[in-house]
Design a protein around this motif. Sequence first.
Motif, short mmCIF file in Angstrom:
data_model
loop_
_atom_site.label_atom_id
_atom_site.label_comp_id
_atom_site.label_asym_id
_atom_site.label_seq_id
_atom_site.Cartn_x
_atom_site.Cartn_y
_atom_site.Cartn_z
N THR A 5 0.88 -1.28 -0.06
CA THR A 5 0.04 0.00 -0.10
C THR A 5 0.89 1.27 -0.03
O THR A 5 0.30 2.35 0.05
CB THR A 5 -1.00 -0.15 1.22
OG1 THR A 5 -0.21 -0.04 2.37
CG2 THR A 5 -1.92 -1.24 1.12
N HIS A 6 2.24 1.11 -0.18
CA HIS A 6 3.00 2.28 -0.08
C HIS A 6 4.51 1.97 -0.78
O HIS A 6 5.02 1.35 0.11
CB HIS A 6 2.95 3.10 1.17
CG HIS A 6 3.74 4.23 1.15
ND1 HIS A 6 3.29 5.39 1.73
CD2 HIS A 6 4.99 4.74 0.92
CE1 HIS A 6 4.18 6.50 1.66
NE2 HIS A 6 5.41 6.11 1.30
N CYS A 7 4.53 2.53 -1.89
CA CYS A 7 5.97 2.35 -2.38
C CYS A 7 6.45 3.61 -3.26
O CYS A 7 5.47 4.33 -3.29
CB CYS A 7 6.23 0.97 -3.03
SG CYS A 7 5.26 0.77 -4.37
N HIS A 8 7.64 3.55 -3.70
CA HIS A 8 8.15 4.66 -4.90
C HIS A 8 8.64 4.02 -5.87
O HIS A 8 10.12 3.80 -6.01
CB HIS A 8 9.01 5.74 -3.87
CG HIS A 8 8.53 6.26 -2.72
ND1 HIS A 8 7.58 7.43 -2.76
CD2 HIS A 8 8.72 5.95 -1.45
CE1 HIS A 8 7.34 7.64 -1.53
NE2 HIS A 8 7.73 6.83 -0.67
N LEU A 9 7.93 3.74 -6.82
CA LEU A 9 8.33 2.74 -7.89
C LEU A 9 9.28 3.68 -8.82
O LEU A 9 10.31 3.22 -9.39
CB LEU A 9 7.04 2.47 -8.66
CG LEU A 9 6.18 1.49 -8.37
CD1 LEU A 9 5.00 1.29 -9.16
CD2 LEU A 9 6.93 0.07 -7.93
N GLY A 112 -1.04 12.29 -0.47
CA GLY A 112 -0.01 12.00 0.55
C GLY A 112 1.24 11.48 -0.43
O GLY A 112 0.96 11.36 -1.54
N GLU A 113 2.40 11.06 0.21
CA GLU A 113 2.67 11.14 1.76
C GLU A 113 2.78 12.71 2.19
O GLU A 113 3.41 13.31 1.49
CB GLU A 113 3.59 10.26 2.03
CG GLU A 113 5.15 10.53 1.48
CD GLU A 113 6.15 9.54 2.03
OE1 GLU A 113 6.22 9.57 3.04
OE2 GLU A 113 6.43 8.84 1.24
N CYS A 114 2.08 12.88 3.29
CA CYS A 114 2.44 14.27 3.83
C CYS A 114 2.33 14.12 5.25
O CYS A 114 1.83 12.98 5.96
CB CYS A 114 1.10 15.19 3.47
SG CYS A 114 -0.43 14.62 3.81
#
Length: 289
Positions: A5-9, A112-114
């Motif tokens: 649910t959260h990554c930076h491809l 987000g992300e914030c």
Amino acid sequence: MLSDTHCHLSYLGERGLDLSEVLENAAAENFRLIIDAGTKSGDLPERRALVSAALAHIADKEKKDKAVSLVKYTAGIWPDPGAIANRTEECRTLERVIKESLESSEPVCSLGECGLDHHWNPAGADNRSEDDFSPEILKGESELFEMQIELARRFSLPVMVHSRDAFEGTLDAIKNCGYDNGEIHCFSYGIDEARAFLDRGWYIALGGAVTYTKKSKLEEMKKLVTYIPSDRLLLETDAPYLAPVPERGKTNTPLLIKHTYEYIAQMRGETVENLAQTVYKNSCDLFCL
Ligand SMILES: [Zn+2]
């Protein structure tokens, strides 16, 4: 069947990894969802373009179609000093980017992300200095966070919150805005802090760092992991950062999330399959997928 649910491809390529291969393997391993998180006000078009180019390189049509359907996006501003200084303008750009995406066929699923990041290594190991934590910057950081929560409210989007060494400030900002819709990503606090967010309706996302828990802290971690209700738990990698044990220290990718699923499933006394269903269902509920 797994979800990240959260990554930076877009950072994977910079670190020498082949994004096409990662996405093709994720499709082959039956992943259900990969959420690519934004960090800069205007980075969404560039991130999408990088992922699209990688997807175009997948030769197998079935895997390609599957991989295309896996990736969802968010847009938000990480609290770096430059963004904090130009917060009004930055939020205007973010507003435009989100509005355009919501009018397109590929709407962002979250803002987000914030949030707030008060982690500082005085030895200089994380390239931050005392100046980054002046009262003026801290005040601006909270304002930037609250401005983004307000934007999320305007667009009825869930918020993906980054909060490091800043529990009280994070909770204060959330209380000030009174908009309780989102997740605390890469949750790094204890059970009392989890309760404070859960009581207000927030989801808790655990990442690879939970697998770093020392033996002396295992009981405490188990209490936290089993305390989070099944309908509020999310799992993520934050790739390329925080690769889980036994791959700790390597560049993280969504594919390594299986280790985090195994770790958490064992602690919660359930099967990986069950946990994967839970996380996917929660993701669909929170991100309106
Ligand atoms: Zn992140």
